[in-house]
Design a protein around this motif. Structure first.
Motif, PDB file in Angstrom:
ATOM      1  N   THR A   1       0.857  -1.182   0.000  1.00  0.00           N
ATOM      2  CA  THR A   1       0.000   0.000   0.000  1.00  0.00           C
ATOM      3  C   THR A   1       0.897   1.237   0.000  1.00  0.00           C
ATOM      4  O   THR A   1       2.116   1.149   0.230  1.00  0.00           O
ATOM      5  N   ASP A   2       0.307   2.404  -0.222  1.00  0.00           N
ATOM      6  CA  ASP A   2       1.096   3.633  -0.195  1.00  0.00           C
ATOM      7  C   ASP A   2       1.725   3.843   1.186  1.00  0.00           C
ATOM      8  O   ASP A   2       2.867   4.304   1.289  1.00  0.00           O
ATOM      9  N   ASP A   3       1.000   3.500   2.250  1.00  0.00           N
ATOM     10  CA  ASP A   3       1.556   3.644   3.596  1.00  0.00           C
ATOM     11  C   ASP A   3       2.753   2.722   3.791  1.00  0.00           C
ATOM     12  O   ASP A   3       3.757   3.104   4.425  1.00  0.00           O
ATOM     13  N   GLU A   4       2.686   1.507   3.248  1.00  0.00           N
ATOM     14  CA  GLU A   4       3.809   0.582   3.358  1.00  0.00           C
ATOM     15  C   GLU A   4       4.985   1.043   2.497  1.00  0.00           C
ATOM     16  O   GLU A   4       6.149   0.868   2.869  1.00  0.00           O
ATOM     17  N   GLN A   5       4.679   1.631   1.348  1.00  0.00           N
ATOM     18  CA  GLN A   5       5.747   2.206   0.511  1.00  0.00           C
ATOM     19  C   GLN A   5       6.494   3.284   1.296  1.00  0.00           C
ATOM     20  O   GLN A   5       7.729   3.350   1.291  1.00  0.00           O
ATOM     21  N   LEU A   6       5.736   4.143   1.964  1.00  0.00           N
ATOM     22  CA  LEU A   6       6.339   5.234   2.724  1.00  0.00           C
ATOM     23  C   LEU A   6       7.154   4.699   3.907  1.00  0.00           C
ATOM     24  O   LEU A   6       8.234   5.223   4.211  1.00  0.00           O
ATOM     25  N   ALA A   7       6.654   3.662   4.577  1.00  0.00           N
ATOM     26  CA  ALA A   7       7.373   3.100   5.722  1.00  0.00           C
ATOM     27  C   ALA A   7       8.718   2.533   5.281  1.00  0.00           C
ATOM     28  O   ALA A   7       9.748   2.747   5.943  1.00  0.00           O
TER      29      ALA A   7
ATOM     30  N   ARG B   1      11.069   5.469   4.372  1.00  0.00           N
ATOM     31  CA  ARG B   1      11.618   6.165   5.545  1.00  0.00           C
ATOM     32  C   ARG B   1      12.773   5.374   6.152  1.00  0.00           C
ATOM     33  O   ARG B   1      13.782   5.952   6.597  1.00  0.00           O
TER      34      ARG B   1
ATOM     35  N   THR C   1       5.104  -7.811   5.460  1.00  0.00           N
ATOM     36  CA  THR C   1       3.751  -7.332   5.214  1.00  0.00           C
ATOM     37  C   THR C   1       2.740  -8.478   5.247  1.00  0.00           C
ATOM     38  O   THR C   1       3.056  -9.620   4.899  1.00  0.00           O
TER      39      THR C   1
ATOM     40  N   SER D   1       0.015  -8.260   3.405  1.00  0.00           N
ATOM     41  CA  SER D   1      -0.763  -7.826   2.251  1.00  0.00           C
ATOM     42  C   SER D   1      -1.712  -8.923   1.757  1.00  0.00           C
ATOM     43  O   SER D   1      -1.363 -10.112   1.711  1.00  0.00           O
TER      44      SER D   1
ATOM     45  N   GLU E   1       6.427  11.796   1.373  1.00  0.00           N
ATOM     46  CA  GLU E   1       4.994  11.959   1.117  1.00  0.00           C
ATOM     47  C   GLU E   1       4.759  12.791  -0.139  1.00  0.00           C
ATOM     48  O   GLU E   1       3.885  12.474  -0.957  1.00  0.00           O
TER      49      GLU E   1
ATOM     50  N   GLN F   1       3.232  11.691  -3.818  1.00  0.00           N
ATOM     51  CA  GLN F   1       2.144  12.443  -4.452  1.00  0.00           C
ATOM     52  C   GLN F   1       2.509  12.819  -5.884  1.00  0.00           C
ATOM     53  O   GLN F   1       1.698  12.670  -6.806  1.00  0.00           O
TER      54      GLN F   1
END
Length: 269
Positions: free
Chosen positions: A127-133, A136, A197, A199, A229, A233
């Motif tokens: 997910t996008d949140d997992e991509q960001l994690a 980071r 994950t 997923s 982030e 986007q």
């Protein structure tokens, strides 16, 4: 006399400030225009380079089932040196999509082979949140983008302060592609889990674990000067621009189109 002085002074100051504002605006506009031209040139140069590399894959002797992963690997979305990001897709002459730039990807070498011939595809899984994690974690220590294990003599010295042993990836394996469910680096002082994950992608699928002694990871979310982030986007906006450009049909040999906007432009030809 004093009243005349202040009248002249204020008028002169107003003229000076207006002239300064005008010059600042002109300089800023020219600077932005030059930067836009530079970015367009960088994207064009990257596009030409990607096409040349993709042509080598298409004309090469690799198995047909392995070429999509090879093509995607030749079209990275980020250029850390240029500081730019581009989303690329490649089609055959009939308009069938062959590959597209991944957001987060990687490749690894099986122990003792010395060849990066397996590819990690994160986008269908995370997910996008997992991509960001994940981004980071890698932004906090960019050395983790390149892992060298005990067989690292094939690749270089690696991180002598924290020597690697080996790595493991668990996921769905299709030909030369692994869709990772778990990714772990093993060091002398213990393991480091980069990804684990739950997923829904893996429901009902067979998971396989592969060991590796070298790996590379890449994503514009890692190398962008912007916060991850914002980089995410912009990447999604770029994808939407290409979708808008192509529409419901793929481009053909004689098809040319373009769409432009404040956040970038899309071109196909």
């Amino acid at each position: 006399m004093r009243k005349l002085f202040w009248t002249v002074f204020l008028r002169t100051a107003a003229v000076f400030l207006a002239f300064w504002a005008l010059m600042a605006g002109v300089i800023s506009f020219r600077s932005l225009d030059a930067r836009e031209a530079s970015l367009r040139a960088e994207i064009r140069e990257t596009l030409d380079w990607n096409l040349m590399n993709c042509q080598l894959v298409l004309e090469g002797t690799a198995a047909a089932v392995e070429k999509p992963a090879l093509l995607a690997d030749r079209m990275p979305a980020c250029s850390p040196v240029a500081g730019s990001m581009g989303v690329f897709r490649i089609y055959d002459l009939d308009g069938t999509e062959l590959a597209r730039s991944p957001l987060t990807s990687g490749y690894f070498s099986l122990p003792g082979t010395g060849v990066y011939d397996y590819f990690l595809h994160f986008d269908p899984v995370l997910t996008d949140d997992e991509q960001l994690a994940l981004a980071r974690l890698l932004r906090a220590d960019k050395d983790l983008c390149a892992f060298y294990g005990a067989e690292g003599g094939l690749y270089g010295e690696g991180d002598v302060d924290r020597p690697g042993l080996y790595g493991e990836v668990t996921g769905v394996v299709e030909h030369n592609v692994v869709y990772p469910q778990k990714l772990v680096y093993y060091f002398a002082d213990g393991p480091l889990t980069l990804l684990d994950t739950d997923s829904a992608y893996f429901e009902g699928k067979t998971l396989t674990t592969l060991a590796f002694d070298a790996a590379r990871l890449q994503s514009p979310l890692i190398w962008s000067d912007d916060p991850p982030e914002l980089a995410l986007q912009l990447f999604r906006q770029a994808q939407a621009r290409v979708d808008s450009l192509v529409g419901s049909r793929g481009p053909s040999a004689s098809w040319v189109g373009a769409v432009e906007g404040g956040a970038g432009y899309a071109h196909c030809g």
